[in-house]
Design a protein around this motif. Structure first.
Motif, PDB file in Angstrom:
ATOM      1  N   PHE A  32      45.587 -49.832   7.006  1.00  0.00           N
ATOM      2  CA  PHE A  32      44.746 -48.981   7.846  1.00  0.00           C
ATOM      3  C   PHE A  32      45.365 -47.589   8.038  1.00  0.00           C
ATOM      4  CE2 PHE A  32      43.074 -47.311  11.847  1.00  0.00           C
ATOM      5  CZ  PHE A  32      41.717 -47.357  11.575  1.00  0.00           C
ATOM      6  N   LEU A  65      44.386 -44.832   5.647  1.00  0.00           N
ATOM      7  CA  LEU A  65      42.970 -44.462   5.517  1.00  0.00           C
ATOM      8  C   LEU A  65      42.584 -43.275   6.374  1.00  0.00           C
ATOM      9  CD1 LEU A  65      41.407 -48.049   5.587  1.00  0.00           C
ATOM     10  CD2 LEU A  65      41.859 -46.625   3.578  1.00  0.00           C
ATOM     11  N   SER A  66      41.491 -42.649   5.978  1.00  0.00           N
ATOM     12  CA  SER A  66      40.892 -41.575   6.761  1.00  0.00           C
ATOM     13  C   SER A  66      39.383 -41.651   6.557  1.00  0.00           C
ATOM     14  CB  SER A  66      41.447 -40.226   6.308  1.00  0.00           C
ATOM     15  OG  SER A  66      40.924 -39.201   7.117  1.00  0.00           O
ATOM     16  N   ASN A  67      38.659 -40.701   7.125  1.00  0.00           N
ATOM     17  CA  ASN A  67      37.210 -40.685   6.989  1.00  0.00           C
ATOM     18  C   ASN A  67      36.742 -39.342   6.445  1.00  0.00           C
ATOM     19  OD1 ASN A  67      37.647 -42.669   9.478  1.00  0.00           O
ATOM     20  ND2 ASN A  67      35.685 -43.112   8.564  1.00  0.00           N
ATOM     21  N   GLY A  95      31.809 -40.093   7.584  1.00  0.00           N
ATOM     22  CA  GLY A  95      32.328 -41.357   8.091  1.00  0.00           C
ATOM     23  C   GLY A  95      32.791 -42.321   7.016  1.00  0.00           C
ATOM     24  N   VAL A 118      34.948 -44.202   4.265  1.00  0.00           N
ATOM     25  CA  VAL A 118      36.394 -44.414   4.319  1.00  0.00           C
ATOM     26  C   VAL A 118      37.058 -44.036   2.999  1.00  0.00           C
ATOM     27  CG1 VAL A 118      38.173 -46.170   4.656  1.00  0.00           C
ATOM     28  CG2 VAL A 118      36.098 -46.205   6.045  1.00  0.00           C
TER      29      VAL A 118
HETATM   30  C1  LIG Z   1      41.063 -44.162   9.509  1.00  0.00           C
HETATM   31  C2  LIG Z   1      39.853 -43.996  10.354  1.00  0.00           C
HETATM   32  O1  LIG Z   1      39.796 -43.147  11.221  1.00  0.00           O
HETATM   33  N1  LIG Z   1      38.862 -44.815  10.127  1.00  0.00           N
HETATM   34  C3  LIG Z   1      37.608 -44.785  10.865  1.00  0.00           C
HETATM   35  C4  LIG Z   1      36.468 -44.375   9.964  1.00  0.00           C
HETATM   36  O2  LIG Z   1      35.232 -44.549  10.625  1.00  0.00           O
HETATM   37  C5  LIG Z   1      34.977 -45.881  11.029  1.00  0.00           C
HETATM   38  C6  LIG Z   1      33.609 -45.957  11.652  1.00  0.00           C
HETATM   39  O3  LIG Z   1      32.749 -45.001  11.126  1.00  0.00           O
HETATM   40  C7  LIG Z   1      36.013 -46.313  12.039  1.00  0.00           C
HETATM   41  O4  LIG Z   1      35.786 -47.670  12.390  1.00  0.00           O
HETATM   42  C8  LIG Z   1      37.381 -46.182  11.429  1.00  0.00           C
HETATM   43  O5  LIG Z   1      38.345 -46.437  12.412  1.00  0.00           O
END
Ligand SMILES: CC(=O)N[C@H]1CO[C@H](CO)[C@@H](O)[C@@H]1O
Ligand SMILES: *[C@@H]1O[C@H](CO)[C@@H](O)[C@H](O)[C@H]1NC(C)=O
Ligand SMILES: *[C@@H]1O[C@H](CO)[C@@H](O)[C@H](O)[C@H]1NC(C)=O
Length: 184
Positions: free
Chosen positions: A119, A122-124, A128, A130
């Motif tokens: 986790f 990860l980023s968005n 949104g 991933v």
């Molecule tokens: C890493 C991160 O921030 N992930 C987020 C991406 O967006 C989803 C929902 O749209 C979140 O649940 C994650 O935490």
């Protein structure tokens, strides 16, 4: 999380270097291919994306896998092109770039390295979806860098570490570029 995005159409955007908005884009059904031509001095990159984000006229949405390409006319009249797959600004899936000049040189990777990523790595994207986070400043994510280096060969498969850029060349100016499952 859906790391394949099978539920939506797949859009790809071609940006010219230095520009914030795309030059061309295309929509493809999985398994289909298209021929895209560029001018003989083109330099830029191809990314996954979606029209809502990438055509919003705002600053380039650049979190994700980047396929960098450039063309240069040689003295003998051939149109050489060079290219590489960069994960410096994130990874939204695999891509493989193969020369079509008969040399067989190739770079990139097809495995979906988003699956099983920690986790912290990860980023968005702005919509949104991933992605594996960027590995260079500003905001370099060390977990993403370490994870990518566990799975990929930075000397061959992707530009991950600043000191080595695995560039390949096609002497006939044409590439075969395939994108594998990822997020858009
Ligand atoms: C890493 C991160 O921030 N992930 C987020 C991406 O967006 C989803 C929902 O749209 C979140 O649940 C994650 O935490
Ligand atoms: C043209 O020049 C390039 C660069 O010097 C070389 O790699 C290529 O093989 C040459 N092509 C032909 C058809 O002579
Ligand atoms: C290289 O590109 C130019 C401009 O598109 C074209 O006129 C020329 O025929 C190309 N050279 C070769 C060897 O295909």
């Amino acid at each position: 999380m859906d790391f394949t995005n099978k539920h939506q159409r797949h859009y790809f955007f071609l940006y010219e270097t230095g520009r914030e908005t795309p030059w061309k884009y295309t929509e493809l059904e999985p398994g289909n291919e298209i021929f895209i031509s560029v001018c003989s001095t083109f330099a830029g990159h191809v990314v996954r994306g979606n029209p809502t984000e990438n055509l919003d006229g705002k600053v380039r949405h650049n979190l994700g896998t980047v396929v960098e390409l450039a063309w240069e006319r040689q003295a003998n009249g051939t149109n050489r092109s060079w290219g590489y797959i960069s994960l410096l600004e994130g990874c939204d899936g695999g891509a493989v770039l193969t020369s079509t000049d008969g040399s067989g040189v190739t770079t990139g990777f097809s495995k979906n390295i988003l699956v099983g990523a920690p986790f912290k790595a990860l980023s968005n994207k702005t919509d949104g979806s991933v992605v594996l986070d960027r590995t260079v400043e500003p905001g370099a994510n060390v977990a993403a860098l370490k994870y990518e280096l566990c799975l990929l060969d930075p000397l061959r498969e992707a530009f991950i570490i600043q000191t080595f850029r695995p560039v390949v060349v096609t002497e006939n100016g044409r590439w075969d570029l395939t994108f594998y499952p990822g997020t858009y």
